[in-house]
Motif scaffolding. Sequence first.
Motif, mmCIF file in Angstrom:
data_model
loop_
_atom_site.group_PDB
_atom_site.id
_atom_site.type_symbol
_atom_site.label_atom_id
_atom_site.label_comp_id
_atom_site.label_asym_id
_atom_site.label_seq_id
_atom_site.Cartn_x
_atom_site.Cartn_y
_atom_site.Cartn_z
ATOM 1 N N GLY A 1 9.949 3.246 14.702
ATOM 2 C CA GLY A 1 9.389 2.217 15.558
ATOM 3 C C GLY A 1 7.912 1.960 15.386
ATOM 4 N N VAL A 2 7.256 2.750 14.540
ATOM 5 C CA VAL A 2 5.819 2.566 14.279
ATOM 6 C C VAL A 2 5.658 1.804 12.966
ATOM 7 C CG1 VAL A 2 3.615 3.708 13.843
ATOM 8 C CG2 VAL A 2 5.241 4.682 15.495
ATOM 9 N N THR A 3 4.871 0.740 12.990
ATOM 10 C CA THR A 3 4.682 -0.083 11.803
ATOM 11 C C THR A 3 3.706 0.581 10.843
ATOM 12 O OG1 THR A 3 5.111 -2.101 13.053
ATOM 13 C CG2 THR A 3 3.965 -2.342 10.949
ATOM 14 N N ALA A 4 4.188 0.873 9.634
ATOM 15 C CA ALA A 4 3.354 1.487 8.604
ATOM 16 C C ALA A 4 2.784 0.457 7.653
ATOM 17 C CB ALA A 4 4.163 2.521 7.818
ATOM 18 N N VAL A 5 3.542 -0.601 7.406
ATOM 19 C CA VAL A 5 3.119 -1.699 6.529
ATOM 20 C C VAL A 5 3.542 -2.989 7.187
ATOM 21 C CG1 VAL A 5 3.584 -2.864 4.327
ATOM 22 C CG2 VAL A 5 3.188 -0.406 4.360
ATOM 23 N N SER A 6 2.647 -3.972 7.198
ATOM 24 C CA SER A 6 2.948 -5.234 7.868
ATOM 25 C C SER A 6 2.500 -6.425 7.034
ATOM 26 C CB SER A 6 2.262 -5.279 9.239
ATOM 27 O OG SER A 6 2.500 -6.504 9.895
ATOM 28 N N ASP A 7 3.464 -7.296 6.701
ATOM 29 C CA ASP A 7 3.169 -8.623 6.158
ATOM 30 C C ASP A 7 2.404 -8.574 4.825
ATOM 31 O OD1 ASP A 7 3.538 -11.368 6.401
ATOM 32 O OD2 ASP A 7 1.559 -11.671 7.274
ATOM 33 N N VAL A 8 2.860 -7.727 3.898
ATOM 34 C CA VAL A 8 2.219 -7.625 2.581
ATOM 35 C C VAL A 8 2.925 -8.553 1.598
ATOM 36 C CG1 VAL A 8 1.768 -6.104 0.611
ATOM 37 C CG2 VAL A 8 1.391 -5.286 2.943
ATOM 38 N N THR A 9 2.135 -9.312 0.852
ATOM 39 C CA THR A 9 2.656 -10.255 -0.142
ATOM 40 C C THR A 9 1.915 -10.048 -1.458
ATOM 41 O OG1 THR A 9 3.265 -11.927 1.511
ATOM 42 C CG2 THR A 9 2.876 -12.698 -0.738
ATOM 43 N N LEU A 10 2.672 -9.974 -2.557
ATOM 44 C CA LEU A 10 2.021 -9.883 -3.868
ATOM 45 C C LEU A 10 2.978 -10.322 -4.964
ATOM 46 C CD1 LEU A 10 3.058 -7.124 -5.563
ATOM 47 C CD2 LEU A 10 1.673 -5.996 -3.847
ATOM 48 N N ARG A 11 2.411 -10.625 -6.129
ATOM 49 C CA ARG A 11 3.156 -11.033 -7.317
ATOM 50 C C ARG A 11 2.626 -10.245 -8.514
ATOM 51 N NH1 ARG A 11 5.189 -13.236 -3.652
ATOM 52 N NH2 ARG A 11 5.777 -15.424 -3.339
ATOM 53 N N ILE A 12 3.534 -9.843 -9.410
ATOM 54 C CA ILE A 12 3.121 -9.201 -10.658
ATOM 55 C C ILE A 12 3.945 -9.800 -11.786
ATOM 56 C CG2 ILE A 12 2.681 -7.051 -11.873
ATOM 57 C CD1 ILE A 12 2.959 -5.556 -9.285
ATOM 58 N N ALA A 13 3.266 -10.228 -12.843
ATOM 59 C CA ALA A 13 3.923 -10.816 -14.002
ATOM 60 C C ALA A 13 4.045 -9.797 -15.124
ATOM 61 C CB ALA A 13 3.134 -12.034 -14.490
ATOM 62 N N ALA A 14 4.900 -10.067 -16.070
ATOM 63 C CA ALA A 14 5.031 -9.228 -17.252
ATOM 64 C C ALA A 14 3.690 -9.157 -17.973
ATOM 65 C CB ALA A 14 6.097 -9.801 -18.180
ATOM 66 N N GLY A 15 3.285 -7.962 -18.349
ATOM 67 C CA GLY A 15 2.023 -7.771 -19.047
ATOM 68 C C GLY A 15 0.806 -7.719 -18.147
ATOM 69 N N GLU A 16 1.014 -7.798 -16.837
ATOM 70 C CA GLU A 16 -0.103 -7.837 -15.890
ATOM 71 C C GLU A 16 -0.190 -6.527 -15.110
ATOM 72 O OE1 GLU A 16 -1.747 -10.780 -12.336
ATOM 73 O OE2 GLU A 16 0.416 -10.600 -12.658
ATOM 74 N N THR A 17 -1.421 -6.120 -14.814
ATOM 75 C CA THR A 17 -1.654 -4.963 -13.954
ATOM 76 C C THR A 17 -2.344 -5.436 -12.682
ATOM 77 O OG1 THR A 17 -1.885 -3.493 -15.862
ATOM 78 C CG2 THR A 17 -2.725 -2.689 -13.771
ATOM 79 N N VAL A 18 -1.738 -5.147 -11.557
ATOM 80 C CA VAL A 18 -2.268 -5.526 -10.250
ATOM 81 C C VAL A 18 -2.634 -4.248 -9.497
ATOM 82 C CG1 VAL A 18 -1.728 -6.573 -8.011
ATOM 83 C CG2 VAL A 18 -0.976 -7.681 -10.123
ATOM 84 N N ALA A 19 -3.820 -4.235 -8.889
ATOM 85 C CA ALA A 19 -4.265 -3.074 -8.123
ATOM 86 C C ALA A 19 -3.967 -3.274 -6.649
ATOM 87 C CB ALA A 19 -5.756 -2.852 -8.319
ATOM 88 N N LEU A 20 -3.413 -2.236 -6.035
ATOM 89 C CA LEU A 20 -3.238 -2.186 -4.592
ATOM 90 C C LEU A 20 -4.240 -1.156 -4.090
ATOM 91 C CD1 LEU A 20 -1.496 -3.416 -2.352
ATOM 92 C CD2 LEU A 20 0.107 -1.527 -2.658
ATOM 93 N N VAL A 21 -5.281 -1.642 -3.406
ATOM 94 C CA VAL A 21 -6.458 -0.829 -3.105
ATOM 95 C C VAL A 21 -6.601 -0.632 -1.602
ATOM 96 C CG1 VAL A 21 -8.987 -0.782 -3.251
ATOM 97 C CG2 VAL A 21 -7.654 -1.610 -5.183
ATOM 98 N N GLY A 22 -7.103 0.536 -1.218
ATOM 99 C CA GLY A 22 -7.380 0.814 0.184
ATOM 100 C C GLY A 22 -7.577 2.296 0.394
ATOM 101 N N GLY A 23 -8.063 2.661 1.553
ATOM 102 C CA GLY A 23 -8.302 4.056 1.854
ATOM 103 C C GLY A 23 -7.035 4.806 2.192
ATOM 104 N N SER A 24 -7.186 6.081 2.471
ATOM 105 C CA SER A 24 -6.056 6.914 2.867
ATOM 106 C C SER A 24 -5.419 6.361 4.146
ATOM 107 C CB SER A 24 -6.531 8.352 3.099
ATOM 108 O OG SER A 24 -5.480 9.165 3.527
ATOM 109 N N GLY A 25 -4.086 6.275 4.150
ATOM 110 C CA GLY A 25 -3.382 5.748 5.308
ATOM 111 C C GLY A 25 -3.287 4.241 5.360
ATOM 112 N N ALA A 26 -3.717 3.563 4.296
ATOM 113 C CA ALA A 26 -3.683 2.099 4.294
ATOM 114 C C ALA A 26 -2.275 1.549 4.120
ATOM 115 C CB ALA A 26 -4.587 1.550 3.183
ATOM 116 N N GLY A 27 -1.350 2.381 3.631
ATOM 117 C CA GLY A 27 0.024 1.919 3.434
ATOM 118 C C GLY A 27 0.369 1.615 1.993
ATOM 119 N N LYS A 28 -0.536 1.929 1.072
ATOM 120 C CA LYS A 28 -0.324 1.585 -0.340
ATOM 121 C C LYS A 28 0.921 2.265 -0.918
ATOM 122 C CE LYS A 28 -4.239 3.335 -1.756
ATOM 123 N NZ LYS A 28 -4.562 4.071 -0.494
ATOM 124 N N SER A 29 1.022 3.566 -0.714
ATOM 125 C CA SER A 29 2.165 4.307 -1.267
ATOM 126 C C SER A 29 3.470 3.873 -0.623
ATOM 127 C CB SER A 29 1.961 5.810 -1.089
ATOM 128 O OG SER A 29 0.854 6.268 -1.841
#
Length: 251
Positions: free
Chosen positions: A16-44
């Motif tokens: 019942g606790v929201t860990a990640v909310s409303d994240v949107t992203l796109r990654i294309a073939a051959g592309e590297t996209v960074a998901l950045v943030g501090g500890s507890g940001a929800g990246k993992s």
Amino acid sequence: MTTLLEIDALTVEFSGVTAVSDVTLRIAAGETVALVGGSGAGKSTVARAIAGLVSPAAGTIRFEGEELGAASRRRRRQLRRGMHLVFQDSYAALPPTMRVADIVAEPMVIHRQGDSASRRAAAVAALESVRLTPTATYLDRFAHELSGGQRQRVAFARALVTRPRLLLADEPASGLDASLRLEIVDLMTELAQTQGLAVLHITHDLALAARSCSTIVVMQDGREVESGPTADVLNAPAHDYTAALVAAASG
């Protein structure tokens, strides 16, 4: 470029606790996209939702044009063979009782691909692709006999042996010294470019993100607060949190 991964309004909850909310992203073939943030940001958590290790509460994840949530269980398993999660702690992720050749070939065993000879050949090729050479000297070693950088290369070889289209790299350079961090990030960029992989690089290190990624998505407290081309985000951050990250990295 062909878009391989599309995430729209992804939300993940735990008890019942929201860990990640409303994240949107796109990654294309051959592309590297960074998901950045501090500890507890929800990246993992985002990476684990993509890999199917946690279930989204809302939002959609499309891989190669197919929505994972709408697919049958069997089809989801098939689609997720095209992605691989590289964990932060390579020492913990690599089985301690297996030799390098078997560690790298294990995903082929799990997916019932090839015979023992073809799996060993594929493991050798994967190790060569991550430049762990001379390869023959590493095949029969155990993980504890390798350095941190060598273990991370084995982890990447293991990820590549089934020829995935998407790599989810969760802090792959964490715990390594400065020169090894650059080597691992440069290797990831090279793999994306030469093998046409889409790479999601999860990191708290803006310098590494700037070195390897065309796009940055910034998260704070489980939410996406800013995204855009790397140079734009780092040179003219639009959100106070991003500006604080940039200032901290510059200081």
